[in-house]
Scaffold this motif. Structure first.
Motif, PDB file in Angstrom:
ATOM      1  N   MET A 146       3.154  -1.940  -3.275  1.00 47.37           N
ATOM      2  CA  MET A 146       3.301  -0.528  -3.618  1.00 47.37           C
ATOM      3  C   MET A 146       3.632   0.332  -2.398  1.00 47.37           C
ATOM      4  O   MET A 146       4.375   1.313  -2.505  1.00 47.37           O
ATOM      5  N   ALA A 147       3.117  -0.018  -1.217  1.00 47.49           N
ATOM      6  CA  ALA A 147       3.389   0.806  -0.038  1.00 47.49           C
ATOM      7  C   ALA A 147       4.886   0.850   0.272  1.00 47.49           C
ATOM      8  O   ALA A 147       5.450   1.925   0.511  1.00 47.49           O
ATOM      9  N   ARG A 148       5.540  -0.304   0.248  1.00 46.25           N
ATOM     10  CA  ARG A 148       6.981  -0.313   0.528  1.00 46.25           C
ATOM     11  C   ARG A 148       7.766   0.359  -0.593  1.00 46.25           C
ATOM     12  O   ARG A 148       8.734   1.095  -0.335  1.00 46.25           O
ATOM     13  N   VAL A 149       7.354   0.114  -1.833  1.00 48.91           N
ATOM     14  CA  VAL A 149       8.023   0.762  -2.964  1.00 48.91           C
ATOM     15  C   VAL A 149       7.962   2.280  -2.811  1.00 48.91           C
ATOM     16  O   VAL A 149       8.978   2.979  -2.986  1.00 48.91           O
ATOM     17  N   MET A 150       6.795   2.806  -2.453  1.00 45.63           N
ATOM     18  CA  MET A 150       6.670   4.257  -2.315  1.00 45.63           C
ATOM     19  C   MET A 150       7.445   4.776  -1.116  1.00 45.63           C
ATOM     20  O   MET A 150       8.037   5.863  -1.178  1.00 45.63           O
ATOM     21  N   ASP A 151       7.465   4.039  -0.023  1.00 45.26           N
ATOM     22  CA  ASP A 151       8.279   4.448   1.128  1.00 45.26           C
ATOM     23  C   ASP A 151       9.738   4.594   0.711  1.00 45.26           C
ATOM     24  O   ASP A 151      10.395   5.599   1.033  1.00 45.26           O
ATOM     25  N   GLU A 152      10.248   3.589   0.004  1.00 44.81           N
ATOM     26  CA  GLU A 152      11.648   3.622  -0.411  1.00 44.81           C
ATOM     27  C   GLU A 152      11.892   4.705  -1.462  1.00 44.81           C
ATOM     28  O   GLU A 152      12.930   5.388  -1.431  1.00 44.81           O
ATOM     29  N   ALA A 153      10.947   4.853  -2.407  1.00 43.13           N
ATOM     30  CA  ALA A 153      11.102   5.854  -3.462  1.00 43.13           C
ATOM     31  C   ALA A 153      11.099   7.267  -2.888  1.00 43.13           C
ATOM     32  O   ALA A 153      11.931   8.111  -3.255  1.00 43.13           O
ATOM     33  N   ILE A 154      10.162   7.533  -1.985  1.00 42.28           N
ATOM     34  CA  ILE A 154      10.071   8.863  -1.377  1.00 42.28           C
ATOM     35  C   ILE A 154      11.327   9.179  -0.574  1.00 42.28           C
ATOM     36  O   ILE A 154      11.874  10.290  -0.638  1.00 42.28           O
ATOM     37  N   SER A 155      11.812   8.199   0.181  1.00 37.30           N
ATOM     38  CA  SER A 155      13.039   8.399   0.952  1.00 37.30           C
ATOM     39  C   SER A 155      14.219   8.682   0.030  1.00 37.30           C
ATOM     40  O   SER A 155      15.026   9.586   0.278  1.00 37.30           O
ATOM     41  N   HIS A 156      14.298   7.924  -1.064  1.00 43.28           N
ATOM     42  CA  HIS A 156      15.429   8.077  -1.993  1.00 43.28           C
ATOM     43  C   HIS A 156      15.403   9.425  -2.693  1.00 43.28           C
ATOM     44  O   HIS A 156      16.426  10.116  -2.769  1.00 43.28           O
ATOM     45  N   TYR A 176      -5.220   0.322 -10.740  1.00 44.08           N
ATOM     46  CA  TYR A 176      -5.882   1.583 -10.387  1.00 44.08           C
ATOM     47  C   TYR A 176      -5.666   1.893  -8.909  1.00 44.08           C
ATOM     48  O   TYR A 176      -5.329   3.007  -8.537  1.00 44.08           O
ATOM     49  N   ARG A 177      -5.875   0.903  -8.031  1.00 37.82           N
ATOM     50  CA  ARG A 177      -5.739   1.131  -6.598  1.00 37.82           C
ATOM     51  C   ARG A 177      -4.278   1.382  -6.219  1.00 37.82           C
ATOM     52  O   ARG A 177      -3.987   2.225  -5.359  1.00 37.82           O
ATOM     53  N   GLU A 178      -3.367   0.651  -6.837  1.00 36.65           N
ATOM     54  CA  GLU A 178      -1.950   0.899  -6.549  1.00 36.65           C
ATOM     55  C   GLU A 178      -1.566   2.312  -6.951  1.00 36.65           C
ATOM     56  O   GLU A 178      -0.787   2.978  -6.252  1.00 36.65           O
ATOM     57  N   GLY A 179      -2.100   2.785  -8.074  1.00 34.98           N
ATOM     58  CA  GLY A 179      -1.832   4.146  -8.502  1.00 34.98           C
ATOM     59  C   GLY A 179      -2.328   5.161  -7.495  1.00 34.98           C
ATOM     60  O   GLY A 179      -1.637   6.141  -7.170  1.00 34.98           O
ATOM     61  N   HIS A 180      -3.533   4.948  -6.984  1.00 36.49           N
ATOM     62  CA  HIS A 180      -4.071   5.859  -5.973  1.00 36.49           C
ATOM     63  C   HIS A 180      -3.244   5.835  -4.699  1.00 36.49           C
ATOM     64  O   HIS A 180      -2.966   6.882  -4.103  1.00 36.49           O
ATOM     65  N   LEU A 181      -2.851   4.644  -4.261  1.00 33.29           N
ATOM     66  CA  LEU A 181      -2.032   4.553  -3.053  1.00 33.29           C
ATOM     67  C   LEU A 181      -0.729   5.322  -3.229  1.00 33.29           C
ATOM     68  O   LEU A 181      -0.294   6.054  -2.324  1.00 33.29           O
ATOM     69  N   ALA A 182      -0.103   5.173  -4.383  1.00 33.74           N
ATOM     70  CA  ALA A 182       1.141   5.897  -4.651  1.00 33.74           C
ATOM     71  C   ALA A 182       0.928   7.403  -4.566  1.00 33.74           C
ATOM     72  O   ALA A 182       1.723   8.126  -3.946  1.00 33.74           O
ATOM     73  N   MET A 183      -0.146   7.894  -5.180  1.00 37.65           N
ATOM     74  CA  MET A 183      -0.426   9.332  -5.147  1.00 37.65           C
ATOM     75  C   MET A 183      -0.770   9.799  -3.734  1.00 37.65           C
ATOM     76  O   MET A 183      -0.362  10.890  -3.302  1.00 37.65           O
ATOM     77  N   GLU A 184      -1.521   8.992  -3.002  1.00 37.60           N
ATOM     78  CA  GLU A 184      -1.879   9.349  -1.627  1.00 37.60           C
ATOM     79  C   GLU A 184      -0.638   9.449  -0.746  1.00 37.60           C
ATOM     80  O   GLU A 184      -0.528  10.356   0.099  1.00 37.60           O
ATOM     81  N   MET A 185       0.302   8.555  -0.951  1.00 37.46           N
ATOM     82  CA  MET A 185       1.530   8.591  -0.156  1.00 37.46           C
ATOM     83  C   MET A 185       2.396   9.787  -0.539  1.00 37.46           C
ATOM     84  O   MET A 185       3.065  10.376   0.321  1.00 37.46           O
ATOM     85  N   MET A 223       7.958  -3.652 -12.310  1.00 36.31           N
ATOM     86  CA  MET A 223       6.755  -4.324 -11.833  1.00 36.31           C
ATOM     87  C   MET A 223       7.104  -5.532 -10.972  1.00 36.31           C
ATOM     88  O   MET A 223       6.326  -5.923 -10.095  1.00 36.31           O
ATOM     89  N   HIS A 224       8.276  -6.109 -11.191  1.00 42.34           N
ATOM     90  CA  HIS A 224       8.719  -7.221 -10.343  1.00 42.34           C
ATOM     91  C   HIS A 224       8.819  -6.769  -8.882  1.00 42.34           C
ATOM     92  O   HIS A 224       8.334  -7.462  -7.977  1.00 42.34           O
ATOM     93  N   GLU A 225       9.454  -5.623  -8.659  1.00 36.33           N
ATOM     94  CA  GLU A 225       9.581  -5.109  -7.288  1.00 36.33           C
ATOM     95  C   GLU A 225       8.223  -4.735  -6.707  1.00 36.33           C
ATOM     96  O   GLU A 225       7.965  -4.967  -5.515  1.00 36.33           O
ATOM     97  N   ILE A 226       7.355  -4.148  -7.524  1.00 45.19           N
ATOM     98  CA  ILE A 226       6.026  -3.778  -7.027  1.00 45.19           C
ATOM     99  C   ILE A 226       5.238  -5.022  -6.640  1.00 45.19           C
ATOM    100  O   ILE A 226       4.577  -5.064  -5.587  1.00 45.19           O
TER     101      ILE A 226
END
Length: 298
Positions: free
Chosen positions: A202-212, A247-256, A194-197
Motif C-alpha cells: 500500500m505504501a508504494r501504491v499510495m506514493d504513485e497514486a498521490i504523485s499521479h 484495516y491497517r492498509e486503509g489507515h496507512l492510505a489515509m495517513e499518507m 488488489m493485485h497491485e496492492i
C-alpha cells in the motif's frame, strides 16, 4: 489542512436499490464523528441531511432506477457542497450509497478547476445505462462525472465533464463489469487493483497514486466506499467483495493522504447499519476519517 469542516449527510439508498444504506449518515454520526474530529482541533459545522424524496412506487427510466429522485437529491447536494467551498470550508459528505458522488463532485468541481479524484472502491462505478447489468445508479457516478452516461446524470451541477480521466485514480478494485473494463482501457484511467496492492504494498501504491493525481490538479477529492475494505473489517456494506483492503492498509492510505496535504473534499459512503455488526463499519469509517485529517498516535 483546512480545519474548518462542514458535514453533510445524504440518506440515499435509491442508487443502490437496497434499503439500509440510507441510515449510513446516522450510523456515522452515532459512531462519534463530530467528537472525534473536534478532539483533533477541527472546527465542525454539521449542516444536517439533504432531503431525499422517496417515491410511492418503483420507477425506472432507460435502465436507470429512480433517476428523477437521484438527480433531484444530487442537484441539492451539489449546491450545498458548492456553498461550503465558497465559504472556504472543507466539505465532508456522509453516505448513503455511492450515487451521491454525482452531487459531491459536481459541487467541488464548480470551485476547483482540474479537480483530482482518488476513488477507493471494490468496484469501478464506471457503468452507464447501456453497460449496467442492474440499472443501479450507484454503479455509474464516476462515469457520469467523466462525462459518460445519461444526460441528466452527466448534467448535474450544470456542466460536464467535471473531471478528466488523467486526474483519476481508482484504488482497491476487484470487481469490474465488462463495460467498465473497456472504458478504463479506452480512457487510460489509472487503476490499482488488489493485485497491485498485494504485489507492491500500500505504501508504494499510495506514493504513485498521490504523485499521479496531484500532478496537474489544484485539489483532490477523496471518494471512499467502505466496500473497498475487506468485509472482515467492514461487514456493513451492500455489495461486499472478499479479498479487499485491510484495516491497517486503509489507515496507512489515509495517513499518507494527510501527509501529502492535497485533499480539498471527501465523502465516505455505502455504510449500511442493517447489514453491520454493532455499528462496526461506521466506526471504521470514523477512524479512517480521523487518519485522513491527520490524526497520529504520537
Amino acid at each position: 489542512m483546512n480545519k474548518n469542516i462542514s458535514i453533510v449527510g445524504v440518506p440515499m439508498d435509491l442508487g443502490a436499490d437496497r434499503r439500509g444504506v440510507d441510515m449510513g449518515p446516522s450510523a456515522i454520526r452515532y459512531a462519534g464523528v463530530v467528537a472525534r474530529l473536534e478532539m483533533m482541533g477541527m472546527h465542525i459545522e454539521d449542516k444536517g441531511d439533504i432531503h431525499v424524496n422517496r417515491p410511492h412506487r418503483y420507477t425506472e427510466t432507460e435502465n436507470h432506477k429512480y433517476l428523477d429522485e437521484v438527480v433531484e437529491a444530487n442537484t441539492k447536494l451539489a449546491n450545498v457542497v458548492s456553498d461550503i467551498m465558497q465559504e472556504g470550508r472543507f466539505p465532508l459528505v456522509l453516505g448513503g450509497d455511492h450515487s451521491i458522488a454525482l452531487g459531491t463532485i459536481g459541487g467541488v468541481a464548480k470551485n476547483v478547476n482540474d479537480l483530482g479524484v482518488i476513488w477507493f472502491d471494490a468496484h469501478g462505478d464506471l457503468n452507464t445505462g447501456e453497460t449496467s447489468p442492474s440499472g443501479n445508479i450507484h454503479g455509474m457516478p464516476l462515469a457520469a462525472s467523466l462525462g459518460y452516461g445519461h444526460e441528466r446524470l452527466v448534467g448535474i451541477a450544470g456542466f460536464s465533464p467535471k473531471i478528466k480521466p488523467e486526474n483519476v485514480v481508482i484504488i482497491g478494485a476487484r470487481s469490474l463489469d465488462e463495460g467498465e473494463r473497456e472504458l478504463i482501457k479506452r480512457l487510460g484511467i489509472k487503476v490499482f487493483t488488489m493485485h497491485e496492492i498485494d504485489k507492491l504494498g500500500m505504501a508504494r501504491v499510495m506514493d504513485e497514486a498521490i504523485s499521479h493525481v496531484s500532478k496537474h490538479t489544484k485539489g483532490v477529492h477523496l471518494s471512499l466506499d467502505l466496500d473497498g475494505l475487506d468485509p472482515h473489517d467492514a461487514p456493513g456494506v451492500g455489495t461486499p467483495v472478499i479479498g479487499g483492503i485491510s484495516y491497517r492498509e486503509g489507515h496507512l492510505a489515509m495517513e499518507m493522504l494527510a501527509e501529502a496535504n492535497i485533499l480539498c473534499s471527501a465523502e465516505f459512503v455505502e455504510v449500511n447499519p442493517i447489514l453491520d455488526q454493532q455499528n462496526m463499519t461506521a466506526r471504521v469509517a470514523v477512524a479512517l476519517m480521523s487518519s485522513a485529517f491527520g490524526d497520529k498516535l504520537l
